[in-house]
Design a protein around this motif. Structure first.
Motif, PDB file in Angstrom:
ATOM      1  N   SER A 201      -2.697   3.762   2.007  1.00  0.00           N
ATOM      2  CA  SER A 201      -1.878   2.853   3.032  1.00  0.00           C
ATOM      3  C   SER A 201      -2.123   1.273   2.566  1.00  0.00           C
ATOM      4  N   LYS A 202      -1.383   1.193   3.499  1.00  0.00           N
ATOM      5  CA  LYS A 202      -1.703  -0.582   3.839  1.00  0.00           C
ATOM      6  C   LYS A 202      -2.977  -1.032   3.725  1.00  0.00           C
ATOM      7  N   THR A 203      -3.358  -0.238   4.977  1.00  0.00           N
ATOM      8  CA  THR A 203      -5.046  -0.608   5.047  1.00  0.00           C
ATOM      9  C   THR A 203      -5.738  -0.263   4.178  1.00  0.00           C
ATOM     10  N   ALA A 204      -6.444   0.668   3.534  1.00  0.00           N
ATOM     11  CA  ALA A 204      -6.945   0.862   2.109  1.00  0.00           C
ATOM     12  C   ALA A 204      -6.038  -0.292   1.140  1.00  0.00           C
TER      13      ALA A 204
ATOM     14  N   ARG B  83      -5.420  -3.457   1.280  1.00  0.00           N
ATOM     15  CA  ARG B  83      -6.152  -4.392   1.405  1.00  0.00           C
ATOM     16  C   ARG B  83      -7.229  -4.501   1.381  1.00  0.00           C
ATOM     17  N   ASN B  84      -7.864  -2.997   2.096  1.00  0.00           N
ATOM     18  CA  ASN B  84      -9.328  -3.802   2.097  1.00  0.00           C
ATOM     19  C   ASN B  84      -9.941  -3.691   0.193  1.00  0.00           C
TER      20      ASN B  84
ATOM     21  N   GLU C 151      -8.162  -5.160  -2.091  1.00  0.00           N
ATOM     22  CA  GLU C 151      -8.017  -5.911  -2.416  1.00  0.00           C
ATOM     23  C   GLU C 151      -9.042  -7.151  -2.282  1.00  0.00           C
ATOM     24  N   LYS C 152      -9.269  -7.125  -0.792  1.00  0.00           N
ATOM     25  CA  LYS C 152     -10.585  -7.861  -0.454  1.00  0.00           C
ATOM     26  C   LYS C 152     -11.747  -8.448  -1.043  1.00  0.00           C
TER      27      LYS C 152
END
Length: 113
Positions: free
Chosen positions: A7-10, A12-13, A15-16
């Motif tokens: 998912s986009k949220t997973a 992004r996490n 990626e951070k």
């Protein structure tokens, strides 16, 4: 192919986390390169060495928002410092929209455009 998609949220996490790890490694490597030059200076308080400094913007001219500058030692060929130079600060945009005073340093950009 039966591949699971993040998912986009997973994404992004992850990626951070990668960004934090890359920043830590880059800081460590640049610090070690500077210490190597310091040791070559025989412990003198002030050492002299040559550097190559180069900068670039995302595209030609300064109408784009992202730029960077780097300093590379001529003595050992290692990167001593890299500085990102955005024209707009994401924190200022966020703080302005929320009417919050921020405590971060905004010396690297020209303000909200």
């Amino acid at each position: 192919m039966n591949v699971n998609v993040l998912s986009k949220t997973a994404f992004r996490n992850i990626e951070k986390k990668l960004e934090g790890a890359a920043n830590d490694v880059a800081s460590k490597v640049m610090k070690e390169a500077a210490l190597e030059l310091r040791k070559a200076g025989n412990g003198d308080e002030i050492i002299q060495f040559g550097v190559s400094v180069d900068g670039t913007w995302q595209r030609r001219e300064h109408i784009y928002l992202n730029g960077c500058i780097s300093a590379i030692s001529i003595h050992n060929g290692k990167i001593l410092d890299i500085e990102l130079m955005p024209k707009i600060c994401r924190f200022c945009i966020k703080d302005t929209s929320a009417n919050v005073n921020s405590s971060h340093n905004c010396a690297k950009h020209t303000g909200i455009q």
